[in-house]
Scaffold this motif. Structure first.
Motif, mmCIF file in Angstrom:
data_model
loop_
_atom_site.group_PDB
_atom_site.id
_atom_site.type_symbol
_atom_site.label_atom_id
_atom_site.label_comp_id
_atom_site.label_asym_id
_atom_site.label_seq_id
_atom_site.Cartn_x
_atom_site.Cartn_y
_atom_site.Cartn_z
ATOM 1 N N GLY A 90 12.789 -0.871 -7.154
ATOM 2 C CA GLY A 90 13.557 0.320 -7.496
ATOM 3 C C GLY A 90 12.859 1.244 -8.482
ATOM 4 N N TRP A 91 11.647 0.911 -8.865
ATOM 5 C CA TRP A 91 10.931 1.674 -9.895
ATOM 6 C C TRP A 91 9.642 2.260 -9.312
ATOM 7 N N PRO A 92 9.161 3.355 -9.921
ATOM 8 C CA PRO A 92 7.831 3.832 -9.524
ATOM 9 C C PRO A 92 6.814 2.727 -9.841
ATOM 10 N N HIS A 93 6.139 2.242 -8.831
ATOM 11 C CA HIS A 93 5.261 1.098 -9.104
ATOM 12 C C HIS A 93 4.216 0.946 -8.006
ATOM 13 N N VAL A 94 3.238 0.106 -8.288
ATOM 14 C CA VAL A 94 2.279 -0.318 -7.283
ATOM 15 C C VAL A 94 1.952 -1.780 -7.578
ATOM 16 N N LEU A 95 1.689 -2.554 -6.520
ATOM 17 C CA LEU A 95 1.284 -3.950 -6.704
ATOM 18 C C LEU A 95 -0.223 -4.048 -6.519
ATOM 19 N N LEU A 96 -0.932 -4.647 -7.467
ATOM 20 C CA LEU A 96 -2.388 -4.745 -7.392
ATOM 21 C C LEU A 96 -2.835 -6.123 -7.859
ATOM 22 N N ARG A 97 -4.009 -6.532 -7.378
ATOM 23 C CA ARG A 97 -4.606 -7.777 -7.861
ATOM 24 C C ARG A 97 -5.070 -7.594 -9.304
ATOM 25 N N LEU A 98 -5.024 -8.680 -10.064
ATOM 26 C CA LEU A 98 -5.546 -8.663 -11.437
ATOM 27 C C LEU A 98 -6.992 -8.163 -11.482
ATOM 28 N N GLY A 99 -7.776 -8.575 -10.488
ATOM 29 C CA GLY A 99 -9.198 -8.237 -10.502
ATOM 30 C C GLY A 99 -9.498 -6.814 -10.052
#
Lengths: 285, 285
Positions: free
Chosen positions: B47-56
């Motif tokens: 529900g939020w402005p976001h992106v999912l990314l790898r730690l690396g």
């Protein structure tokens, strides 16, 4: 002419109490074993002059040692460190506990050192198991076909620093380090349980190393760290690459079998000198 | 007139990242969340402005933060400490890793401190989660109906000494002590797992206490110790009598619920000052 009397063996668990008895008898000395109930292997002791007694039955223990004319004593084999609650001392035990003092129960070595001191005050002489069984002491240096590589050396350095810090507060003797990360630290669960648990938190890539040392100031007559074949099995199952321990300061219960198992699994066994290790190799942190 | 820009939230696991977002938005500030794959709660972030990314994927992370005009950053929520092996850095990540240095991977805090430093060099400002969510910081003093008795106070003192020694070598933040005996010591398995394992080695009689502290020199913007309702559940199941933590230095994720659970189970929660604790109470060893 008075003889040296029987060697009294205060026997915890594992195979060492009987091996000390065998070595003493082979050297022409009589032995008498006191097996601690719940720890000593009663079946293994059956063929020897012995009695089984509770840890807290200190009056009965001292009486038995005197009746058997034991002056020299060996404390050998693991005993789970008791709390004041489950010790259930007998009448003599209560008096001895008062001499040991509650403070001794706040750390592992405090207690053992106090027990050795009280036994000395009672007229006994405590001998290290390794003085009887000279061949069980770990040699310095590499014992296996493979040795540690650069990463493993760095991990050993980090482990030495961690175990020294733990030893300074009288906790544990061992840890597992992988690629600079301390996976697990020993408290009272025992080294093999600690190794086993490091598997669940291990990282990809080169496996970790076990570092196990004598605590600073530890009374070597009472409680040298001991490793055995089960340690190699645990290390192999946990994906470790090797184990490092204090050369000349660790009991290897079945040395040849340990080396054979380690070589089969491609693990290293390395006896180090923790006093000079940090100076020559330099810790990584 | 330039605005402060969106608050960038680098989100690990647990409920806190979204709570930081809610608090920031309630204060009139826009937010942008970067959820770390495998750790962040993707459903909660939806529900939020976001992106999912790898730690690396450090290059993508920095690019996303800049595209969203984030200058202020919060690092919040647990992330399993990566090894160099499973980080799989992108091109920018390789450069950043070179700036962080291998040495940072030899301890928990070394790495986080280096990450905060590099983010600063990149022009960002790292803010502690507790500066946004002021009410999550633990208060000093007794929070529950019951408090520690004399034995528990002694156990806390021993635990403080042990955790300080561990912290000095950058390992763990917690231990469990019962009647002066250190039952378990935290490495990287996490506090709740450590508590659970202390059950198997507990002694009869009064139960143990958990001591959890901030490491000496720890960057409080990056990694304050966090406790939550699951900690109280674990402590209750392991037969502990209470938990002690640094007053003003610990995140309590659901404070009211923790106190309610602790009161129901008869546990104490105590915020201590580890700097003065040893001086006023005196350690037992």
């Amino acid at each position: 002419m008075p003889t040296a009397g029987a060697l009294g063996i205060l026997a915890g668990g594992g195979p060492l109490p009987v091996r000390v008895a065998e070595a003493a008898r082979a050297g022409g000395r009589e032995v008498f074993l006191i097996g601690f109930e719940g720890y000593a292997n009663a079946v293994a002791l059956a063929g020897w002059p012995h009695v089984l007694l509770r840890l807290g039955a200190m009056g009965s223990i001292l009486a038995a040692l005197r009746a058997q004319n034991c002056r020299d004593l060996v404390l050998v084999g693991p005993v789970r460190r008791p709390s004041l609650f489950d010790l259930r001392p007998d009448a003599e035990g209560v008096k001895i506990l008062a001499r040991i003092g509650r403070a001794a129960f706040a750390g592992d070595d405090g207690l053992l050192a106090a027990v050795v001191r009280v036994l000395g005050e009672e007229g006994f002489r405590v001998i290290g198991a390794h003085e009887i069984l000279t061949e069980i002491l770990s040699p310095p240096g590499q014992m296996t076909r493979v040795g540690p590589d650069r990463q493993a050396m760095a991990d050993i350095s980090r482990g030495v620093a961690v175990v020294k810090a733990l030893g300074a507060v009288d906790v544990g003797q061992a840890c597992v380090v992988q690629q600079g990360i301390v996976l697990s630290v020993e408290a009272i669960e025992g080294t093999d349980a600690m190794i086993a648990r490091s598997r669940a938190v291990a990282r990809p890539g080169p496996g970790g190393v076990l570092v196990k040392l004598v605590k600073p100031g530890q009374d070597r007559r009472a409680d040298l760290p001991a490793l055995g074949p089960q340690t190699i099995h645990a290390a192999t199952a946990a994906g470790l690459r090797g184990i490092a321990f204090e050369g000349g300061g660790t009991i290897l219960t079945e040395r040849d079998k340990m080396v054979q198992l380690a070589d089969e699994a491609g693990l290293f066994m390395l006896g180090i000198d923790p006093l000079t290790w940090g100076e020559t190799e330099g810790p990584t942190t």
